[in-house]
Write a protein that holds these residues in place. Structure first.
Motif, PDB file in Angstrom:
ATOM      1  N   ILE A  60       0.025  22.809  42.777  1.00 59.45           N
ATOM      2  CA  ILE A  60      -1.042  21.817  42.549  1.00 59.45           C
ATOM      3  C   ILE A  60      -1.807  22.120  41.246  1.00 59.45           C
ATOM      4  CG2 ILE A  60      -3.135  20.756  43.508  1.00 59.45           C
ATOM      5  CD1 ILE A  60      -1.042  19.958  45.437  1.00 59.45           C
TER       6      ILE A  60
ATOM      7  N   ASN B  35      -0.606  25.281  47.128  1.00 61.57           N
ATOM      8  CA  ASN B  35      -2.015  25.155  46.739  1.00 61.57           C
ATOM      9  C   ASN B  35      -2.405  26.014  45.541  1.00 61.57           C
ATOM     10  OD1 ASN B  35      -2.596  23.272  48.753  1.00 61.57           O
ATOM     11  ND2 ASN B  35      -2.871  24.878  50.272  1.00 61.57           N
TER      12      ASN B  35
ATOM     13  N   ASN C  46       4.155  15.092  45.673  1.00 61.68           N
ATOM     14  CA  ASN C  46       3.926  16.440  45.168  1.00 61.68           C
ATOM     15  C   ASN C  46       2.615  17.021  45.682  1.00 61.68           C
ATOM     16  OD1 ASN C  46       6.239  16.813  43.717  1.00 61.68           O
ATOM     17  ND2 ASN C  46       5.409  16.098  41.798  1.00 61.68           N
ATOM     18  N   TYR C  47       1.641  16.147  45.881  1.00 56.76           N
ATOM     19  CA  TYR C  47       0.334  16.606  46.351  1.00 56.76           C
ATOM     20  C   TYR C  47       0.265  16.662  47.882  1.00 56.76           C
ATOM     21  CZ  TYR C  47      -1.990  16.915  41.848  1.00 56.76           C
ATOM     22  OH  TYR C  47      -2.372  17.305  40.587  1.00 56.76           O
TER      23      TYR C  47
ATOM     24  N   VAL D 181      -3.647   9.789  42.560  1.00 63.32           N
ATOM     25  CA  VAL D 181      -3.773  11.024  43.344  1.00 63.32           C
ATOM     26  C   VAL D 181      -5.245  11.320  43.626  1.00 63.32           C
ATOM     27  CG1 VAL D 181      -3.439  13.535  43.303  1.00 63.32           C
ATOM     28  CG2 VAL D 181      -1.600  12.027  42.528  1.00 63.32           C
ATOM     29  N   ASP D 182      -6.089  11.148  42.608  1.00 62.28           N
ATOM     30  CA  ASP D 182      -7.531  11.392  42.795  1.00 62.28           C
ATOM     31  C   ASP D 182      -8.107  10.467  43.865  1.00 62.28           C
ATOM     32  OD1 ASP D 182      -7.364  13.325  40.844  1.00 62.28           O
ATOM     33  OD2 ASP D 182      -8.061  12.010  39.225  1.00 62.28           O
TER      34      ASP D 182
ATOM     35  N   LYS E 290      -7.065  11.670  47.258  1.00 66.16           N
ATOM     36  CA  LYS E 290      -7.886  12.825  47.662  1.00 66.16           C
ATOM     37  C   LYS E 290      -9.228  12.343  48.210  1.00 66.16           C
ATOM     38  CE  LYS E 290      -6.166  16.203  44.276  1.00 66.16           C
ATOM     39  NZ  LYS E 290      -6.540  16.821  43.002  1.00 66.16           N
TER      40      LYS E 290
ATOM     41  N   ASP F  95      -2.153  19.620  38.215  1.00 67.33           N
ATOM     42  CA  ASP F  95      -3.493  19.221  37.753  1.00 67.33           C
ATOM     43  C   ASP F  95      -3.605  19.414  36.245  1.00 67.33           C
ATOM     44  OD1 ASP F  95      -4.515  18.386  40.165  1.00 67.33           O
ATOM     45  OD2 ASP F  95      -5.453  20.299  40.660  1.00 67.33           O
TER      46      ASP F  95
ATOM     47  N   LYS G 130      -2.009   9.790  37.902  1.00 70.41           N
ATOM     48  CA  LYS G 130      -2.947  10.898  38.163  1.00 70.41           C
ATOM     49  C   LYS G 130      -4.178  10.370  38.907  1.00 70.41           C
ATOM     50  CE  LYS G 130      -4.752  15.069  37.661  1.00 70.41           C
ATOM     51  NZ  LYS G 130      -5.997  14.790  38.357  1.00 70.41           N
TER      52      LYS G 130
END
Length: 201
Positions: free
Chosen positions: A33, A29, A107-108, A193-194, A197, A37, A190
């Motif tokens: 990450i 974290n 990865n996330y 991933v967003d 989330k 990012d 990317k």
């Protein structure tokens, strides 16, 4: 620095050193990450390009491998944030984009069930049901396979109404994604991933 510059071995060694004094999840974290990012942001701004993004993701993956190894030795299992089923739709055999998305999602901290390419709609629904996935990612690179993407979305929605669907691929636009019933359009890895989330947390 190692992630920014594609230094796989150095990154793995740094991770090993950090594990001596830090909790695994803190490293993920607080170090990994944010580094990913940052790479993602630079990619969005056009300051770095796809090869660098893939390289950084690969370096981060080697850090995660070290962490997973250390956790399995200590009997802890890495906490998965949730499960995501991804596939290239039936009739389409392109999977480079999907593979990049998988690496970044892993990865996330997400568990990714990758069904591969040329995947029939039923297989996607079965996998989502079996694994209790709340998000499905579909990829298509050919205009000819958009129809099977639409069929897959329809089947997911019919069988698993609570499951969200994100789509991506060179032939798609946000408007078209909406038209065929997708919940989300990811223009790149990317953004996938967003979306994860947003949907899973």
């Amino acid at each position: 620095y190692a992630i920014d510059n594609g230094l796989k071995e150095a990154a793995a060694n740094i991770t090993r050193q950090l594990l001596c004094e830090n909790e695994a999840m803190d490293i993920v974290n607080d170090r990994l990450i944010p580094a990913l990012d940052k790479t993602g942001t630079l990619f969005e701004q056009g300051k770095i390009f796809l090869p660098q993004l893939i390289l950084s993701a690969g370096v981060a993956q080697s850090c995660f491998d070290v962490i997973k190894e250390s956790l399995s030795k200590s009997g802890d299992t890495p906490v998965s944030k949730g499960k995501i089923v991804i596939a290239t739709v039936k009739g389409d055999i392109h999977d480079i984009g999907k593979n990049i998305v998988r690496v970044l999602l892993e990865n996330y901290g997400y568990t990714v069930i990758d069904l591969g390419k040329d995947v029939p709609p039923e297989a996607v629904v079965d996998a989502a049901e079996k694994h209790g996935a709340t998000l499905v990612g579909l990829s298509a690179l050919m205009t000819t396979t958009l129809k099977s993407m639409e069929d897959t979305i329809k089947l997911v929605k019919a069988k698993l109404p609570e499951c969200k669907v994100m789509v991506g691929g060179a032939v798609l636009t946000a408007d078209y994604a909406e038209k065929i019933g997708a919940d989300y359009y990811a223009k790149d890895a990317k953004e996938a991933v967003d979306i994860a989330k947003k949907v899973i947390g």
